[in-house]
Design an enzyme around this catalytic site. Sequence first.
Site, PDB file in Angstrom:
ATOM      1  N   GLY A  75      99.572 -69.321  25.992  1.00  0.00           N
ATOM      2  CA  GLY A  75      99.920 -70.667  26.435  1.00  0.00           C
ATOM      3  C   GLY A  75     100.136 -70.766  27.928  1.00  0.00           C
ATOM      4  O   GLY A  75      99.782 -69.865  28.687  1.00  0.00           O
ATOM      5  N   TYR A  76     100.722 -71.893  28.324  1.00  0.00           N
ATOM      6  CA  TYR A  76     100.857 -72.278  29.729  1.00  0.00           C
ATOM      7  C   TYR A  76      99.483 -72.186  30.389  1.00  0.00           C
ATOM      8  O   TYR A  76      99.283 -71.498  31.399  1.00  0.00           O
ATOM      9  CB  TYR A  76     101.913 -71.456  30.463  1.00  0.00           C
ATOM     10  CG  TYR A  76     102.663 -72.319  31.459  1.00  0.00           C
ATOM     11  CD1 TYR A  76     103.515 -73.328  31.004  1.00  0.00           C
ATOM     12  CD2 TYR A  76     102.476 -72.189  32.819  1.00  0.00           C
ATOM     13  CE1 TYR A  76     104.165 -74.175  31.893  1.00  0.00           C
ATOM     14  CE2 TYR A  76     103.113 -73.040  33.715  1.00  0.00           C
ATOM     15  CZ  TYR A  76     103.955 -74.021  33.240  1.00  0.00           C
ATOM     16  OH  TYR A  76     104.590 -74.864  34.107  1.00  0.00           O
ATOM     17  N   GLU A 106      93.296 -72.896  34.685  1.00  0.00           N
ATOM     18  CA  GLU A 106      91.817 -72.933  34.752  1.00  0.00           C
ATOM     19  C   GLU A 106      91.168 -71.656  34.224  1.00  0.00           C
ATOM     20  O   GLU A 106      90.034 -71.671  33.774  1.00  0.00           O
ATOM     21  CB  GLU A 106      91.323 -73.184  36.183  1.00  0.00           C
ATOM     22  CG  GLU A 106      91.400 -74.633  36.596  1.00  0.00           C
ATOM     23  CD  GLU A 106      92.570 -74.864  37.516  1.00  0.00           C
ATOM     24  OE1 GLU A 106      93.641 -74.206  37.314  1.00  0.00           O
ATOM     25  OE2 GLU A 106      92.438 -75.691  38.431  1.00  0.00           O
ATOM     26  N   HIS A 112      92.168 -69.936  31.547  1.00  0.00           N
ATOM     27  CA  HIS A 112      92.037 -70.166  30.101  1.00  0.00           C
ATOM     28  C   HIS A 112      90.960 -71.224  29.832  1.00  0.00           C
ATOM     29  O   HIS A 112      90.171 -71.096  28.898  1.00  0.00           O
ATOM     30  CB  HIS A 112      93.351 -70.665  29.508  1.00  0.00           C
ATOM     31  CG  HIS A 112      94.498 -69.716  29.650  1.00  0.00           C
ATOM     32  ND1 HIS A 112      95.572 -69.970  30.470  1.00  0.00           N
ATOM     33  CD2 HIS A 112      94.748 -68.513  29.079  1.00  0.00           C
ATOM     34  CE1 HIS A 112      96.439 -68.977  30.390  1.00  0.00           C
ATOM     35  NE2 HIS A 112      95.965 -68.075  29.556  1.00  0.00           N
ATOM     36  N   GLY A 126      89.912 -62.679  29.182  1.00  0.00           N
ATOM     37  CA  GLY A 126      89.659 -62.676  30.627  1.00  0.00           C
ATOM     38  C   GLY A 126      89.599 -61.251  31.174  1.00  0.00           C
ATOM     39  O   GLY A 126      90.309 -60.364  30.708  1.00  0.00           O
ATOM     40  N   LYS A 133      90.732 -60.448  33.949  1.00  0.00           N
ATOM     41  CA  LYS A 133      91.932 -60.140  34.745  1.00  0.00           C
ATOM     42  C   LYS A 133      92.759 -59.077  34.033  1.00  0.00           C
ATOM     43  O   LYS A 133      93.314 -58.196  34.657  1.00  0.00           O
ATOM     44  CB  LYS A 133      92.778 -61.389  34.993  1.00  0.00           C
ATOM     45  CG  LYS A 133      93.969 -61.056  35.893  1.00  0.00           C
ATOM     46  CD  LYS A 133      94.695 -62.287  36.357  1.00  0.00           C
ATOM     47  CE  LYS A 133      95.642 -62.815  35.316  1.00  0.00           C
ATOM     48  NZ  LYS A 133      96.831 -61.940  35.105  1.00  0.00           N
ATOM     49  N   SER A 184      99.634 -67.343  34.357  1.00  0.00           N
ATOM     50  CA  SER A 184     100.787 -68.166  33.988  1.00  0.00           C
ATOM     51  C   SER A 184     102.020 -67.674  34.744  1.00  0.00           C
ATOM     52  O   SER A 184     102.946 -68.437  35.006  1.00  0.00           O
ATOM     53  CB  SER A 184     101.032 -68.096  32.488  1.00  0.00           C
ATOM     54  OG  SER A 184      99.834 -68.380  31.808  1.00  0.00           O
TER      55      SER A 184
END
Length: 282
Positions: A31-32, A35, A37, A147, A149, A186
Amino acid sequence: MIIVKTIKEVREKVKEWRDAGLSVGLVPTMGYLHEGHASLIKTSSSANDRTVVSVFVNPIQFGPGEDLESYPRDIEHDSEIAQTAGADLIFNPEPEEMYLDNFSTFVDMTGLTEELCGLSRPGHFRGVCTVVTKLFNIVKPDRAYFGKKDAQQLAVIRHMVQDLNVDIEVVGCPIVREEDGLAKSSRNTYLSHEERKAAVVLSKSINAGKELVKSGEKDAGIILAKMQEIIEAEPLAKIDYIKMVDADTIKQTKTIEAPAICAMAVYIGKTRLIDNFFTEDA
Ligand code: PAF
């Protein structure tokens, strides 16, 4: 787009789609949404007929003293971003829905999880592998999107899918960055104004590393020393780790011969941020 809170509701909806012959993509998140996500959701919705986004702050992947309680949550904002990006269903369970009182089965991987973030965050990947397996079993997607990341997480999930013969295609998606280069996260919301400015050293260092790789440098020591120098020049930054690892095994490598990941975790004040580049993408 609908938001559901129970496993039963997800299964019913996915069954309806399956019965109609539709393909399903899953984007697991805590969540939170930002871009980063949104780009996963867009990629999923362009490749699948339906996209499920899970929004669940998974308690079992946080260690003692980590940010489980303070992790930002905003389901209304998440639903706007998910819907705009093309999601069809948000699965937003309560912890009790995912973990019954007598829950006692975990997916625990050796090897790949014992490096990088696995060293700094013991038990983290056990929590990630367990919840991702549960989400895979609940949604049974054709494809799942993660992702780059979280490069180690992506390698761990790919490995888990291979080890456990999970019939789901794992798709890794590029890092999305702020205008000044900071990787979207986030956790960026934890940064004060001054820390936010300081946090740009991560991507500055990543860019310097990429340049060296592009110029043909193969010696990990030389690349990492340059990157470390850039981070250490920032008084608010403290390196947790900065390493060059093999992209499949996540074992440290001294020379870049096979595809590698240059990964770092850096504290900016109290906030721990991660970033990386894949040498193949340099
Ligand atoms: O990357 C994340 O946000 C989480 O680790 C994941 C994959 C959603 C599991 O909780």
